[in-house]
Scaffold this active site. Structure first.
Site, short mmCIF file in Angstrom:
data_model
loop_
_atom_site.label_atom_id
_atom_site.label_comp_id
_atom_site.label_asym_id
_atom_site.label_seq_id
_atom_site.Cartn_x
_atom_site.Cartn_y
_atom_site.Cartn_z
N HIS A 129 32.35 35.41 42.15
CA HIS A 129 32.39 34.35 41.77
C HIS A 129 30.79 32.92 41.55
O HIS A 129 30.60 32.79 42.53
CB HIS A 129 33.87 33.15 42.22
CG HIS A 129 34.77 32.59 41.81
ND1 HIS A 129 34.18 31.11 41.98
CD2 HIS A 129 35.57 32.34 41.48
CE1 HIS A 129 35.09 30.33 41.47
NE2 HIS A 129 36.12 30.91 41.33
N GLU A 176 31.31 29.96 42.80
CA GLU A 176 31.05 29.20 43.58
C GLU A 176 30.46 30.09 45.03
O GLU A 176 30.04 29.96 45.55
CB GLU A 176 32.70 28.98 44.49
CG GLU A 176 33.49 27.65 43.48
CD GLU A 176 35.09 27.49 43.94
OE1 GLU A 176 35.17 28.89 44.21
OE2 GLU A 176 35.43 27.04 42.72
N ASN A 183 43.56 32.61 43.04
CA ASN A 183 42.66 32.32 43.74
C ASN A 183 42.43 31.41 44.58
O ASN A 183 42.43 29.90 44.35
CB ASN A 183 41.31 32.32 43.07
CG ASN A 183 39.82 32.07 44.28
OD1 ASN A 183 40.27 32.40 45.24
ND2 ASN A 183 38.46 31.93 43.66
N TRP A 184 43.34 31.83 46.01
CA TRP A 184 43.43 30.95 47.05
C TRP A 184 42.40 29.48 47.56
O TRP A 184 42.45 28.98 48.31
CB TRP A 184 44.62 30.53 47.89
CG TRP A 184 45.65 31.18 47.60
CD1 TRP A 184 46.44 30.82 46.27
CD2 TRP A 184 46.87 30.83 48.36
NE1 TRP A 184 47.64 31.20 46.72
CE2 TRP A 184 47.84 31.20 47.83
CE3 TRP A 184 47.15 30.85 50.18
CZ2 TRP A 184 49.13 31.46 48.40
CZ3 TRP A 184 48.58 30.97 50.55
CH2 TRP A 184 49.41 31.51 50.25
N LYS A 185 41.29 30.51 47.51
CA LYS A 185 38.99 29.97 47.64
C LYS A 185 39.85 29.62 49.44
O LYS A 185 40.73 30.33 50.01
CB LYS A 185 39.67 28.59 46.95
CG LYS A 185 39.24 29.20 45.31
CD LYS A 185 38.55 28.20 44.46
CE LYS A 185 38.90 28.28 42.99
NZ LYS A 185 38.54 27.26 42.61
N GLU A 197 35.02 32.65 33.93
CA GLU A 197 34.90 31.23 33.65
C GLU A 197 33.86 30.37 33.87
O GLU A 197 33.56 30.13 34.54
CB GLU A 197 35.44 30.99 35.71
CG GLU A 197 36.18 32.87 35.70
CD GLU A 197 36.99 32.35 37.45
OE1 GLU A 197 38.11 32.07 37.16
OE2 GLU A 197 36.63 31.57 38.59
N GLY A 206 43.12 29.19 40.29
CA GLY A 206 42.46 28.34 41.59
C GLY A 206 43.98 27.41 41.67
O GLY A 206 44.72 27.56 42.65
N GLY A 207 43.58 26.18 41.32
CA GLY A 207 44.55 24.84 42.79
C GLY A 207 45.72 25.28 41.86
O GLY A 207 46.50 25.19 42.52
N GLY A 249 38.38 23.31 38.35
CA GLY A 249 38.74 22.10 38.92
C GLY A 249 37.82 20.99 38.58
O GLY A 249 39.02 20.22 38.84
N SER A 296 40.72 25.68 35.47
CA SER A 296 41.73 24.76 35.12
C SER A 296 43.26 25.05 34.35
O SER A 296 44.14 24.71 33.39
CB SER A 296 41.41 23.14 34.10
OG SER A 296 40.57 22.77 35.16
P1 13P Z 1 40.65 26.49 38.69
O1 13P Z 1 42.11 26.87 38.26
O2 13P Z 1 41.28 25.12 40.14
O3 13P Z 1 40.05 25.32 37.76
O4 13P Z 1 39.61 27.16 39.61
C1 13P Z 1 39.49 28.70 38.94
C2 13P Z 1 38.63 29.17 39.21
O5 13P Z 1 37.91 28.73 40.02
C3 13P Z 1 39.78 30.64 39.86
O6 13P Z 1 38.79 31.76 40.88
#
Ligand code: 13P
Length: 253
Positions: free
Chosen positions: A93, A95, A9-11, A163, A230-231, A169, A209
């Site tokens: 998600h 977010e 997920n590149w957000k 999640e 994510g990251g 993050g 993470s």
């Molecule tokens: P991180 O891997 O950056 O913690 O993000 C997880 C996430 O929200 C994937 O959707």
């Protein structure tokens, strides 16, 4: 047996120049043991899909509207995602639940729209730190699962991502026991609602993470069928080792 899935997920990250990461991810992955999905921002969906067309990497969206079309300035429909080359979409998600006030009802409506457009949905659930500290985690997960997953869910069209909000993050991850407890619980809820066949075929991802250094141990946890990253999905140097760890875990079954 459920096919393993590594989803990135590149957000709200990524410009055209970052599409080159996809070439490296695709070059290191033949698709044999695990499925790989990258969800770039909507602006990069079409070029990402074109770039991955002859590879084992699929692309997906990060959200869609609940309606098929209409006067919704700035929104993107599930059909538009499919038209741009997406085969999947992340929904609910944390977010989006936090930044845009998305409710379980809305997420369920979006999932129905996505299924109607032929997209696989990755429906996200997860508790806040306050909810975990108050020992409410399983109640929260049960409510989100019941409310966000549509009745038409199948093993083909639905993936669930657990999640925990406090792990996203932050570099913090739950213990393997904590992940296993939630994943086993989600499996039992899905079986209770959809029956053995569908309930056991829906894939359950862990997200929060996930890094090259902790992926293998997370993939060894019961009912973890892959990860939503994510990251560490932004760069092939981080994501490819996670995909490799997942492929290794599939082969060791
Ligand atoms: P991180 O891997 O950056 O913690 O993000 C997880 C996430 O929200 C994937 O959707």
């Amino acid at each position: 047996m459920r096919r393993k899935l590594a989803a990135g997920n590149w957000k709200m990250n990524g410009l055209a120049g970052d599409l080159a990461q996809l070439d490296t991810i695709a070059a290191g992955h033949d698709g044999a043991a695990a499925e790989v999905l990258i969800c770039p921002p909507a602006t990069l969906l079409a070029p990402a899909a074109a770039r991955c067309a002859d590879t084992a990497v699929a692309v997906g969206g990060q959200d869609c509207h609940a309606e098929a079309a209409g006067a919704h300035t700035g929104d993107v429909s599930a059909r538009m995602l499919a038209d741009a080359g997406a085969t999947a979409v992340i929904l609910g998600h944390s977010e989006r639940r936090e930044d845009h006030g998305e409710t379980d009802d809305l997420v369920r409506a979006k999932a129905g729209a996505a299924h109607a457009a032929g997209l696989m949905t990755i429906v996200c659930v997860g508790e806040s730190l306050e909810q975990r500290d108050a020992a409410n985690t399983l109640d929260i997960i049960a409510g989100q699962l019941a409310g966000s997953v549509p009745d038409g869910a199948t093993g083909e069209n639905t993936v669930i991502a657990y999640e925990p909000i406090w792990a996203i993050g932050t570099g913090r991850t739950p213990t393997n026991d904590q992940i296993g407890e939630v994943h086993d619980f989600m499996r039992s809820r899905l079986v209770a609602r959809f029956g053995e066949g569908v309930g056991r075929s829906v894939r359950l991802l862990y997200g929060g993470s996930v890094k090259p250094g902790n992926a293998a141990e997370i993939f060894a946890v019961s009912n973890v069928d892959g990860a939503l990253v994510g990251g560490a999905s932004l760069r092939a140097d981080d994501f490819s080792p996670i995909v490799a760890a997942l492929s290794d875990s599939a082969q060791s079954i």
